[in-house]
Design a protein around this motif. Structure first.
Motif, mmCIF file in Angstrom:
data_model
loop_
_atom_site.group_PDB
_atom_site.id
_atom_site.type_symbol
_atom_site.label_atom_id
_atom_site.label_comp_id
_atom_site.label_asym_id
_atom_site.label_seq_id
_atom_site.Cartn_x
_atom_site.Cartn_y
_atom_site.Cartn_z
ATOM 1 N N THR A 33 -0.271 -10.420 -0.821
ATOM 2 C CA THR A 33 -1.596 -10.432 -1.557
ATOM 3 C C THR A 33 -2.692 -10.984 -2.023
ATOM 4 O OG1 THR A 33 0.059 -12.092 -3.289
ATOM 5 C CG2 THR A 33 0.375 -9.670 -3.720
ATOM 6 N N SER A 34 -2.645 -12.261 -0.212
ATOM 7 C CA SER A 34 -3.683 -12.926 0.158
ATOM 8 C C SER A 34 -4.489 -12.190 -0.011
ATOM 9 C CB SER A 34 -3.221 -13.920 0.308
ATOM 10 O OG SER A 34 -2.789 -13.467 1.625
ATOM 11 N N TRP A 35 -4.607 -10.768 0.513
ATOM 12 C CA TRP A 35 -5.284 -10.235 0.804
ATOM 13 C C TRP A 35 -5.686 -8.524 0.188
ATOM 14 C CZ3 TRP A 35 -4.519 -5.993 4.043
ATOM 15 C CH2 TRP A 35 -3.115 -6.187 4.559
ATOM 16 N N TYR A 36 -4.724 -7.899 -0.020
ATOM 17 C CA TYR A 36 -4.575 -6.896 0.011
ATOM 18 C C TYR A 36 -4.237 -6.835 -2.349
ATOM 19 C CZ TYR A 36 -2.950 -1.711 -0.623
ATOM 20 O OH TYR A 36 -2.738 -1.048 -1.064
ATOM 21 N N SER A 37 -4.907 -6.159 -2.680
ATOM 22 C CA SER A 37 -4.501 -6.080 -3.977
ATOM 23 C C SER A 37 -4.956 -3.987 -4.370
ATOM 24 C CB SER A 37 -5.534 -6.730 -4.974
ATOM 25 O OG SER A 37 -7.146 -6.450 -4.267
ATOM 26 N N GLY A 38 -4.406 -3.016 -3.814
ATOM 27 C CA GLY A 38 -4.536 -1.992 -3.353
ATOM 28 C C GLY A 38 -3.522 -1.212 -3.715
ATOM 29 N N PRO A 39 -3.404 -0.415 -4.399
ATOM 30 C CA PRO A 39 -2.095 0.261 -4.695
ATOM 31 C C PRO A 39 -1.284 0.158 -3.390
ATOM 32 C CG PRO A 39 -3.882 1.930 -4.064
ATOM 33 C CD PRO A 39 -4.488 0.705 -4.237
ATOM 34 N N CYS A 40 0.287 0.944 -4.346
ATOM 35 C CA CYS A 40 1.454 0.297 -3.056
ATOM 36 C C CYS A 40 1.558 1.931 -2.925
ATOM 37 C CB CYS A 40 2.674 0.291 -3.945
ATOM 38 S SG CYS A 40 3.198 1.443 -5.404
ATOM 39 N N LEU A 41 2.255 2.274 -1.774
ATOM 40 C CA LEU A 41 2.134 3.965 -1.399
ATOM 41 C C LEU A 41 2.630 5.197 -2.278
ATOM 42 C CD1 LEU A 41 1.856 5.450 1.314
ATOM 43 C CD2 LEU A 41 4.489 5.401 1.616
#
Ligand code: GDP
Length: 483
Positions: free
Chosen positions: A261-269
């Motif tokens: 979460t420190s670098w990814y806030s996009g959708p899950c699969l």
């Protein structure tokens, strides 16, 4: 083609382009063609009925591709488990069985592998099918096998897919191995694109193995992105999701792990799958179903299974099988084990038919509308794109034609011309041979007749792959049907 007109049967089905299931305002009432007035059945508004049936959700056929051991089965098995499609007891059984076999980490993969033979080999061989739902879609999942010998099976799965999930192993060295020549990442990517898949989610898997490092994720995106663009995918139709099929991280819910979460806030699969644009279904076109299996059931008649590529069907309909050019009656329709009165383009169904001998029906036959049938031929012209082939192709070259559910021995009967890759302009007539990367017009002769359509009329039924001693050498589209 002749079209008869009568007061209650329009001469032609409406040519409205398919809008997906969302376009209810435009839902034309598609009249049931070819019925005699006295016996007329209730008219069916297929689009409206489909919307009702799926609770407003659209249908998506998804194929999972990627190098062997990238984690395809584990990832999809775990996703199904998290969605509640596999109950705890079954999962426990899989865990016990896989422990006994000394392959504990394979438990999730076993959810998808049904036969004992596959379990023993630890490889997903056939194209198994399972269903799950997202917020806006009903997804039919085809788990494509990863081993080299199994690519013909994969072609069958991919030919029926609307979208794909490409699984790559993020571990150091492993991504690279799958991506090199000989690895299946490239070949699968090319294959699905050639078979008409335009939208792709890339699961950058086993991110737990690289401590969820953003740099590694970025590195993979840049290597893969370049290749996928060359393969014909638009950047805007390719999505990358960091995952761990083993821990289940970022599969069905957004991750809460700080490392991610420190670098990814996009959708899950799952969200990413939900965001795919719904495919267009050719419901207004004449009925077409390619047979993927034939078997004897209890009772009269026999069953065929396959995906409806175009049109729709109702119980009681008479349909034509090509080849052998014989008719039969549809007594029953089942979809995901439930009996139905009708089914339409996009559905994987099983039909119980009577009035025909089972011996005459083979995998690869096409069941079609009697009035507007598909043609069967053993000679056709096609525009082909040659892959990275080692031997040049000359007249008489033997190949195996992979088309829908068929694999049929064939030869390249004539080399008609070499074409310009993008403009299609003829660069050379009657070439002596064809080499890697070329675009060409050829004439193909199959051993036995096959039912085909022109690509311009039915995209789904007009494209094919050619293979030669175990590798895929070309993708092609049918431009002219001879004899
Ligand atoms: P497939 O051949 O692509 O279907 O791969 P499998 O699902 O059979 O997985 C191959 C191996 O990778 C198995 O030992 C899995 O347990 C392991 N594996 C799969 N996904 C992950 C993951 O996300 N993290 C780790 N560490 N191992 C994984």
């Amino acid at each position: 083609m002749t079209m008869k007109t009568s007061p209650d049967t329009p001469s032609k089905r409406p040519e409205t382009p398919s809008k997906g299931f969302g376009g209810s305002e435009e839902s034309p009432s598609v009249p049931t063609p070819g019925r005699t007035p006295g016996k007329a059945k209730q008219q069916l508004n297929v689009r409206a009925e489909l919307e009702k049936r799926q609770g407003g959700k659209s249908l998506l056929n998804l194929v999972v591709i990627g190098h062997v051991d990238a984690g395809k089965s584990t990832l999809m098995g775990h996703l199904l488990y998290l969605l509640g499609n596999v109950n705890k007891r079954t999962m426990h059984k899989y865990e016990q069985e896989s422990k006994k076999a000394g392959k504990a980490s394979f438990a999730y993969a076993w959810v998808l592998d049904e036969t004992g033979e596959e379990r023993n080999r630890g490889v997903t061989m056939d194209v198994g099918m399972t269903k799950f739902e997202t917020a806006s879609k009903v997804v039919t999942l085809m788990d494509a096998p990863g081993h080299k010998d199994f690519i013909p099976n994969m072609i069958t799965g991919a030919a029926q897919a609307d979208v794909a999930v490409l699984v790559v192993d993020a571990s150091r060295g492993e991504f690279e191995a799958g991506f090199e020549a000989g690895g299946q990442t490239r070949e699968h990517g090319l294959l699905v694109r050639s078979l008409g898949v335009t939208q792709l989610a890339v699961a950058v898997n086993k991110m737990d193995q690289v401590n969820w490092q953003q740099e590694r994720f970025k590195e993979i995106i840049s290597k893969l992105g370049h290749f996928l663009k060359q393969a014909g995918f638009k950047d805007s139709d390719v999505f990358y999701v960091p995952t761990s099929g083993l821990s289940g991280e970022n599969l069905t819910t957004k991750s809460s792990a700080l490392a991610l979460t420190s670098w990814y806030s996009g959708p899950c699969l799952l969200e990413q799958i939900d965001y795919f644009k719904p495919p267009q279904r050719s419901i207004e076109k004449p009925f077409r179903l390619c047979v993927s299996d034939v078997f004897k059931d209890q009772g009269s008649g026999f069953c065929v299974t396959g995906k409806i590529e175009a049109g729709y069907i109702q119980t009681g309909d008479r349909v034509l099988a090509m080849p052998p050019n014989e008719t039969c009656t549809v007594k029953g329709i089942t979809l995901h084990d439930e009996p139905l009165d009708w089914a339409a383009a996009g559905d994987h169904v099983s039909l119980t038919v009577t009035g025909m001998d089972i011996i005459k029906i083979n995998v690869g036959c096409v069941f079609c509308d009697i009035k507007e049938p598909i043609r069967a031929c053993s000679r056709f012209r096609a525009r082909v794109l040659l892959f990275n082939i080692e031997v040049p192709i000359t007249q008489g070259f033997p190949v195996v034609l992979h088309y829908q559910t068929i694999s049929e021995p064939a030869t390249i009967r004539k080399l008609v011309s070499v074409l310009h890759k993008s403009s299609g302009e003829v660069l050379k007539k009657k070439p002596k041979c064809l080499g890697k990367g070329m675009n060409a017009m050829v004439e193909i002769q199959t051993q036995r007749p096959v039912a085909l359509e022109l690509y311009k009329d039915f995209k789904e039924l007009g494209r094919f792959m050619l293979r030669y001693v175990g590798s895929t050498i070309a993708a092609g589209v049918v431009t002219e049907i001879k004899d």
